[in-house]
Design a protein around this motif. Sequence first.
Motif, short mmCIF file in Angstrom:
data_model
loop_
_atom_site.label_atom_id
_atom_site.label_comp_id
_atom_site.label_asym_id
_atom_site.label_seq_id
_atom_site.Cartn_x
_atom_site.Cartn_y
_atom_site.Cartn_z
N GLY A 183 0.81 -1.22 0.00
CA GLY A 183 0.00 0.00 0.00
C GLY A 183 0.84 1.27 0.00
N GLY A 184 0.22 2.34 0.47
CA GLY A 184 0.84 3.66 0.44
C GLY A 184 2.18 3.73 1.18
N ARG A 215 4.99 2.87 -0.85
CA ARG A 215 5.28 3.90 -1.86
C ARG A 215 5.91 5.14 -1.23
NH1 ARG A 215 -0.09 3.02 -3.01
NH2 ARG A 215 -0.56 5.23 -2.71
N LYS A 244 4.64 6.95 1.40
CA LYS A 244 3.74 7.92 2.04
C LYS A 244 4.00 7.98 3.54
CE LYS A 244 -0.62 8.14 1.12
NZ LYS A 244 -2.01 7.69 0.87
N GLY A 290 -1.48 7.17 6.14
CA GLY A 290 -2.37 6.34 5.33
C GLY A 290 -3.69 6.17 6.05
N HIS A 291 -4.66 5.58 5.35
CA HIS A 291 -5.94 5.34 6.05
C HIS A 291 -5.94 3.96 6.68
CE1 HIS A 291 -7.50 2.66 2.91
NE2 HIS A 291 -8.54 2.45 3.71
N ASP A 292 -4.98 3.15 6.27
CA ASP A 292 -4.84 1.81 6.85
C ASP A 292 -3.39 1.36 6.67
OD1 ASP A 292 -4.48 1.15 4.18
OD2 ASP A 292 -6.10 -0.29 4.09
N ASP A 331 -1.39 -1.92 5.03
CA ASP A 331 -1.59 -3.13 4.24
C ASP A 331 -0.39 -4.05 4.38
OD1 ASP A 331 -4.03 -2.06 2.67
OD2 ASP A 331 -2.50 -0.53 2.32
N MET A 382 -11.74 -7.36 -7.29
CA MET A 382 -11.22 -7.85 -6.01
C MET A 382 -10.40 -9.09 -6.31
SD MET A 382 -11.79 -6.90 -2.91
CE MET A 382 -12.80 -7.29 -1.52
N GLY A 427 0.23 -5.73 -7.08
CA GLY A 427 -1.16 -5.28 -7.00
C GLY A 427 -1.44 -4.49 -5.74
N TRP A 428 -0.96 -4.99 -4.60
CA TRP A 428 -1.27 -4.35 -3.32
C TRP A 428 -0.39 -3.14 -3.03
CZ3 TRP A 428 -5.26 -4.66 0.06
CH2 TRP A 428 -6.23 -5.64 -0.23
N GLY A 476 0.01 -0.75 -5.21
CA GLY A 476 -0.69 0.37 -5.83
C GLY A 476 0.25 1.33 -6.55
N SER A 477 -0.08 2.63 -6.70
CA SER A 477 -1.37 3.17 -6.30
C SER A 477 -2.50 2.52 -7.09
CB SER A 477 -1.39 4.67 -6.55
OG SER A 477 -1.37 4.93 -7.95
N ARG A 478 -3.71 2.80 -6.70
CA ARG A 478 -4.86 2.27 -7.42
C ARG A 478 -4.77 2.60 -8.91
NH1 ARG A 478 -8.19 1.41 -3.07
NH2 ARG A 478 -9.32 -0.47 -3.60
N ASN A 537 -4.02 -9.65 -9.46
CA ASN A 537 -3.14 -9.77 -8.29
C ASN A 537 -2.58 -11.18 -8.09
OD1 ASN A 537 -3.70 -7.12 -7.89
ND2 ASN A 537 -4.82 -7.38 -5.98
#
Length: 368
Positions: A194-195, A198, A200, A203-205, A207, A250, A307-308, A310-312, A332
């Motif tokens: 996740g972020g 990358r 960041k 984050g909001h979560d 991963d 998904m 896949g996980w 990202g970014s999206r 994924n």
Amino acid sequence: ESEALPFIASKVSQYSCQRKTTLNNCNKKFTDAFEIMAENYEFKENEIFSLEFLRAASVLKFLPFPVIRMKDIQGLPCMGDRVKDVIEEIIEEGESSRAKEVLNDERYKSFKQFTSVFGVGVKTSEKWYRMGLRTLEEVKADKTLKLSKMQKAGFLYYEDLVSCVSKAEADAVSLIVRNTVCTFLPDALVTITGGFRRGKKTGHDIDFLITNPGPREDDELLQKGLLLYCDVIESTFLKEQIPSRKVDAMDNFQKCFAILKLCQPGVDNSSYNTSKNTDMAEVKDWKAIRVDLVITPFEQYAYALLGWTGSRQFGRDLRRYANHEKKMILDNHALYDREKRIFLKAGSEEEIFAHLGLDYVEPWERNA
Ligand code: DCP
Ligand code: MG
């Protein structure tokens, strides 16, 4: 040295997987407006318009200079008329009246609140909005609503979950997850995706991707005492399954959308104690944190990691590129060559980029 090449707008690829996008965004003024527009279209389930603004945002994030006149975007991909109108207005007025209208729109404001709850998506928001509900207070007061287990947890830990996860918190949780996984599977690899992968800072979560080289014995991995909430989704992956061509499909890994109790002495949780006698109030010395745990078979690890991470938008463009430019299907789990009718194995992200004929893009350059 290769960085010093002159910038040629017409050479910019329409696919973000052929661009290097770091977190240094010198066009935030524009991309923030685009993301508001995109989100509003997403709430209206208008995927085409939403993607149009997300793609444009991604192109401007990549630009090495701030846009100050319309000439600056000449020749760039993904600049449709709707997008250009917003850019023009921001250049002239300093802000976008359309984005401002969206921010003041009743439906947008309600959907924004509703979807900020863990377990509430566009479908549920739509239902609540049609029932006449407008705010989270109204939702909470409505005792006729049947909330899912996930949504109940979302409301219970709401304040903690809307506050961002910091890098320090991610590192602390990472230690806990690693230690816990290690007691079950001493050889397992645990990677933050996740972020945070990358680069960041929030984050909001958080991963995580977990894989165990060797025989598969990861069944009870996800049931452990440290989780406040855990919605375990069993693996539905079938061997040799052709990858899905949907843009935002998904995946089928065993995964767990969890809420973890992170103990952190000295944390300010005053908002939790307001109803109690302040002298007697027990101090809440923990924070609820959203954690996604994804378990992957070792052979699929590289695909899951790509896949996980990202970014999206980067992921969407990888799939679109694979499909339209290479006649391959990426998800994924795997990469499938439609012409040769074979699965392409990969032990690392570098190998996947190579299969696709793409230059390797580092995780911190995937902030498309
Ligand atoms: N992802 C995926 N399949 C899913 C969910 C997510 O492939 N079912 C991918 C796309 C995301 C990445 O995983 O880029 C992580 O998802 P997040 O929603 O956590 O996104 P980020 O980590 O990039 O952002 P944030 O910092 O808000 O957590
Ligand atoms: Mg994340």
